[in-house]
Design a protein around this motif. Sequence first.
Motif, short mmCIF file in Angstrom:
data_model
loop_
_atom_site.label_atom_id
_atom_site.label_comp_id
_atom_site.label_asym_id
_atom_site.label_seq_id
_atom_site.Cartn_x
_atom_site.Cartn_y
_atom_site.Cartn_z
N ARG A 10 0.83 -1.21 0.00
CA ARG A 10 0.00 0.00 0.00
C ARG A 10 0.86 1.26 0.00
N TYR A 11 1.95 1.23 0.76
CA TYR A 11 2.82 2.42 0.79
C TYR A 11 3.42 2.66 -0.59
N ARG A 12 3.96 1.61 -1.20
CA ARG A 12 4.60 1.78 -2.51
C ARG A 12 3.61 2.23 -3.57
N SER A 13 2.38 1.73 -3.49
CA SER A 13 1.35 2.15 -4.43
C SER A 13 1.06 3.64 -4.27
N PHE A 14 0.97 4.09 -3.03
CA PHE A 14 0.71 5.52 -2.77
C PHE A 14 1.87 6.37 -3.26
N ASP A 15 3.09 5.93 -2.94
CA ASP A 15 4.27 6.70 -3.31
C ASP A 15 4.42 6.79 -4.83
N ARG A 16 4.10 5.69 -5.53
CA ARG A 16 4.21 5.68 -7.00
C ARG A 16 3.24 6.66 -7.65
N ALA A 17 2.13 6.95 -6.97
CA ALA A 17 1.15 7.88 -7.54
C ALA A 17 1.73 9.27 -7.73
N PHE A 18 2.81 9.58 -7.00
CA PHE A 18 3.44 10.90 -7.10
C PHE A 18 4.76 10.85 -7.86
N ALA A 19 4.99 9.73 -8.55
CA ALA A 19 6.24 9.58 -9.30
C ALA A 19 6.38 10.73 -10.30
N GLY A 20 7.59 11.25 -10.39
CA GLY A 20 7.82 12.35 -11.33
C GLY A 20 7.63 13.71 -10.72
N HIS A 21 7.12 13.75 -9.46
CA HIS A 21 6.92 15.02 -8.77
C HIS A 21 7.72 15.01 -7.47
N PRO A 22 8.47 16.06 -7.18
CA PRO A 22 9.18 16.11 -5.89
C PRO A 22 8.17 16.02 -4.75
N HIS A 23 8.38 15.10 -3.84
CA HIS A 23 7.42 14.93 -2.75
C HIS A 23 8.06 14.20 -1.58
N ALA A 24 7.41 14.30 -0.46
CA ALA A 24 7.77 13.53 0.72
C ALA A 24 6.48 13.03 1.35
N VAL A 25 6.43 11.76 1.68
CA VAL A 25 5.26 11.16 2.31
C VAL A 25 5.46 11.19 3.81
N HIS A 26 4.55 11.83 4.53
CA HIS A 26 4.60 11.88 5.98
C HIS A 26 3.46 11.05 6.56
N VAL A 27 3.80 10.10 7.38
CA VAL A 27 2.81 9.22 8.00
C VAL A 27 2.40 9.80 9.35
N ALA A 28 1.10 9.94 9.57
CA ALA A 28 0.59 10.48 10.83
C ALA A 28 0.74 9.42 11.92
N LEU A 29 1.60 9.69 12.89
CA LEU A 29 1.83 8.73 13.97
C LEU A 29 0.60 8.51 14.82
N LYS A 30 -0.33 9.47 14.83
CA LYS A 30 -1.54 9.28 15.62
C LYS A 30 -2.39 8.14 15.05
N ALA A 31 -2.14 7.77 13.79
CA ALA A 31 -2.88 6.64 13.20
C ALA A 31 -2.36 5.31 13.71
N ASN A 32 -1.04 5.23 13.93
CA ASN A 32 -0.45 3.98 14.43
C ASN A 32 0.99 4.27 14.82
N SER A 33 1.27 4.27 16.10
CA SER A 33 2.62 4.57 16.58
C SER A 33 3.35 3.32 17.06
N THR A 34 2.92 2.15 16.61
CA THR A 34 3.63 0.91 16.94
C THR A 34 5.05 0.99 16.37
N LEU A 35 6.06 0.74 17.21
CA LEU A 35 7.44 0.91 16.78
C LEU A 35 7.78 0.10 15.54
N ALA A 36 7.31 -1.14 15.48
CA ALA A 36 7.63 -1.99 14.32
C ALA A 36 7.05 -1.41 13.03
N ILE A 37 5.85 -0.85 13.12
CA ILE A 37 5.22 -0.26 11.94
C ILE A 37 5.95 1.02 11.54
N VAL A 38 6.33 1.83 12.52
CA VAL A 38 7.05 3.07 12.23
C VAL A 38 8.39 2.75 11.58
N ARG A 39 9.09 1.75 12.12
CA ARG A 39 10.38 1.36 11.53
C ARG A 39 10.19 0.87 10.09
#
Length: 259
Positions: free
Chosen positions: A40-69
């Motif tokens: 899912r992350y790669r699919s989202f990131d690919r949608a912005f291919a060709g455009h300078p961007h940074a994906v920021h994940v909201a930690l309030k959605a899930n702050s589990t260390l393993a997921i954040v890593r």
Amino acid sequence: MTGFSTINGRLSADAVPLPAIAEAAGTPAYVYSASLVRERYRSFDRAFAGHPHAVHVALKANSTLAIVRLLHELGADMDANSIGEIAVARRAGVQPSEIVFAGVGKTDAELSHAIALGIKAINAESPGELERVADIARAQRTTARVALRVNPDVDAKSHPHISTGLKQNKFGVPLETVPALPRAWLTETLPGDWRDRCKALGCVALDAKHTLLSADVVRGAHAAGLRVAAWTVNDPERAAELASWGVDTVITDAVDVIT
């Protein structure tokens, strides 16, 4: 098989039966599919291919260390809403330059900590918060990076009890006041008598050393009806570059104004 599926009558995550996970980890337990998160992350990131961007994940959605890593390994930066969430991101290996500090009601202690860390940007919710950030940064003899949260007053036509886009139920600075805000506030960040020079010129002040300053930023300011001033010290090449971007006023240590 990736994700969640039923195998031989047993619900499984990435082909691992959930009963086996429950037996090994105990219950209750939260189970995530790393392969599905990657997909899912790669699919989202690919949608912005060709455009300078940074994906920021909201930690309030899930702050589990393993997921954040995992998300950080995939290239994600983080959006934190508290000092606690910043601490989680740091424990997961996320650098301060990869963290945006958002959220309303930030305390002075939280802002001071974020500024001292060198957070990528602090999302300011109001002119008052901009002033607080500036005061704390001056006290630390440093420069804080900020992003201004704008309230666009958009009606999504959703149920009135869950509406979040209108002025009465959304945070941020009213859109119509934004163009005047930099002129009124940003010049206060100039050092010494440069502040008075910039005010006299009617310009928005920008630090030429800031990595976010670009030709696009200058064009955006002009589109908003703002003149742009920038200062740089002992760097003639940088001064020439700023002038080539259309900066209206370049202030240096040797020459007051280059136009």
